[in-house]
Write a protein that holds these residues in place. Structure first.
Motif: not given
Lengths: 212, 306
Positions: A63-65, A67-69, A71-72, A75, B105, B109, B116, B128
């Motif tokens: 969740a912390g790394a 999925i954030v990537l 999303l990154f 975007m 962490s 989000y 976004w 970003l």
């Protein structure tokens, strides 16, 4: 029904619904959020199993790394354009047998576990509470499961280096190509505007000038 | 929490040779309440291009993560008040440290989705930047904390405080980890000089450009709660937390925390913002190798001396 069972059922239900949403949502950002929700529910299940360390690692890593990537990356893409395109390709012929195979494999694996024969079933509550502790997990990982553990990290490293190799190869040439294309496109737009052919809502942005 | 804003504005005022807010109440003490009232009564604006579900959800995620992370900070020893055992913190987990890192962490989000879902280019760039920055510095924060956990031999925050109460505070045993933690903590909370996700000279206000009223206030509160949490964690991990002579536990934690809060404000008033490539280079080519070397050295020393 006691409290842990109730929590288990709620978490499992949320996990199933949100994982369905991961594949059924049209908007990939929404999918990613549902994936994060699924991960959180799984972490909750691990807490119920006294595996607090695994739960925490699951949240930090996935969740912390990861999925954030996701999303990154998303975007940076044009999602609103992507949502208009066709979401289904004609891959059912290939995908269906693989899915059936996977379900059969997982079912066989789950069926092969003899739950009442596991040593955990014979443990007292106190022993069970220490089963998922950091010390026990570390000891198991670095003694009985050393080879699979190291192999997994090796595979990950190979994948990482491979990805860098694929992405890095010829990146400069491609960048130059994109820059030339953008410049040409801008040029045509300017000409079109001079000729009065430009759509009124079309924005006139010099190449590379936005998102810099 | 609200008084953190008053504290910050007054201290920055002093540091910049002016007074800061001093009209509402004695010494401006009612200013945070006035601000909160104003934010409550503001119109709830939602941009036409905003995502309908994620736009209101993002500030809530931010605030939830910030508040949930604070729950494991131990305030004091377990005490008996009128025969009832009162634990010295909201929750004492066996893996309190990991819980804290995990929950904090999740806070990213809020920033990423807020950026976004607003449907604005400034917000998007802010989001970003936030994603890249927080993921990079979280590694350093984690590695610095792991070094301390190795010395302490436990992942429970109560245990870490207990280990220091009878010996040296870990800032003496782990000076490198402390400095790494300090830098990473400032970056994690998106405070100056690492406030690139909301750099107002470049991005209007970054990820929360399109937010107003209470939605903006939730982002704002989350930032300050995060600052308080990392300050409290710094006091707990490196300066023996609530333990100290004469005064009861919570007072000591508060004094140590206040020192860190002052440091945060001082940094903001003093240092200029980093450029984005400098920020990334600092993280990946300077701090990360340093953190890994420190972790390795700590592991060797712990293994030899044990």
């Amino acid at each position: 029904m006691n409290a842990p069972t109730a929590v288990f059922i709620v978490l499992a239900a949320v996990a199933v619904v949100s994982s369905l949403n991961v594949i059924l949502r049209r908007n990939p950002v929404h999918s990613a959020i549902f994936l994060a929700l699924t991960i959180l529910c799984l972490a909750g299940e691990f807490v119920l199993l006294n595996a607090e360390f695994i739960a925490a690692t699951e949240v930090i890593v996935y969740a912390g790394a990861i999925i954030v990537l996701f999303l990154f990356t998303m975007m940076l893409l044009d999602i609103r354009g992507g949502m208009r395109t066709r979401q289904f390709q004609n891959q059912f012929g290939l995908a269906a047998p693989i899915a059936v195979l996977l379900v059969a494999l997982l079912g066989a694996a789950v069926g092969a576990i003899n739950i009442s024969g596991l040593p955990a079933a014979a443990l007292s509550t106190l022993q069970a509470a220490q089963l998922g502790s950091v010390q026990n997990l570390g000891q198991e990982l670095y003694s009985n499961f050393l080879l699979p553990f190291e192999l997994a990290s090796l595979v990950l490293t190979v994948g990482l280096i491979g990805a860098i190799g694929l992405a890095g190869h010829g990146a400069e040439d491609r960048e130059e190509q994109v820059r030339i294309e953008e410049a040409l496109e801008f040029d045509t737009k300017v000409r079109a505007k001079e000729g009065g052919h430009l759509e009124p809502e079309e924005e006139l942005v010099p190449a590379g000038g936005h998102h810099a | 929490m609200a008084y953190m804003t008053w504290f910050e504005r007054r201290v920055i005022g002093r540091l910049q040779v002016r007074l800061g807010p001093n009209r509402v109440g004695i010494g401006g003490l009612l200013q945070p309440l006035a601000d909160a009232l104003k934010l409550f009564f503001k119109e709830d604006v939602r941009p036409a291009r905003a995502d309908r579900i994620l736009f209101p959800l993002a500030p809530a995620i931010s605030l939830f993560a910030a508040l949930a992370a604070f729950a494991v900070i131990p305030f004091g020893p377990t005490t008996r008040i009128a025969g009832v055992e009162v634990p010295g913190g909201i929750a004492n987990l066996q893996v309190g440290l990991l819980y804290l890192v995990g929950i904090s962490s999740l806070g990213v989000y809020g920033l990423v989705l807020g950026g976004w879902s607003s449907g604005s280019k400034y917000s998007l760039i802010g989001g970003l930047r936030a994603a890249a920055q927080v993921v990079s510095y979280e590694l350093i924060l984690g590695l610095a904390l792991v070094s301390v956990a190795l010395v302490a031999g436990t992942l429970s925050l109560e245990g870490v405080v207990g280990g220091q109460a009878n010996g040296l505070p870990y800032v003496i045993l782990q000076p490198v980890a402390f400095l790494l933690y300090l830098v990473a903590a400032v970056a994690e909370t998106n405070r100056a000089p690492f406030d690139l996700p909301e750099a107002d000279t470049e991005l209007v206000a970054g990820y929360h450009t399109e937010y107003g009223g209470m939605r903006f206030a939730m982002f704002f509160i989350a930032e300050y709660v995060n600052v308080i949490t990392v300050s409290a964690l710094a006091a707990t991990m490196f300066f023996a937390g609530w333990s100290g002579p004469f005064l009861p536990g919570p007072h000591w934690l508060f004094i140590k925390m206040l020192a860190f809060l002052f440091l945060f404000v001082w940094l903001r008033a003093t240092l200029p913002r980093l450029r984005y490539d400098q920020l990334m280079r600092l993280s990946w080519s300077v701090l990360l190798p340093l953190a890994l070397i420190n972790l390795l050295a700590t592991a060797v020393v712990v293994a030899v001396t044990r």
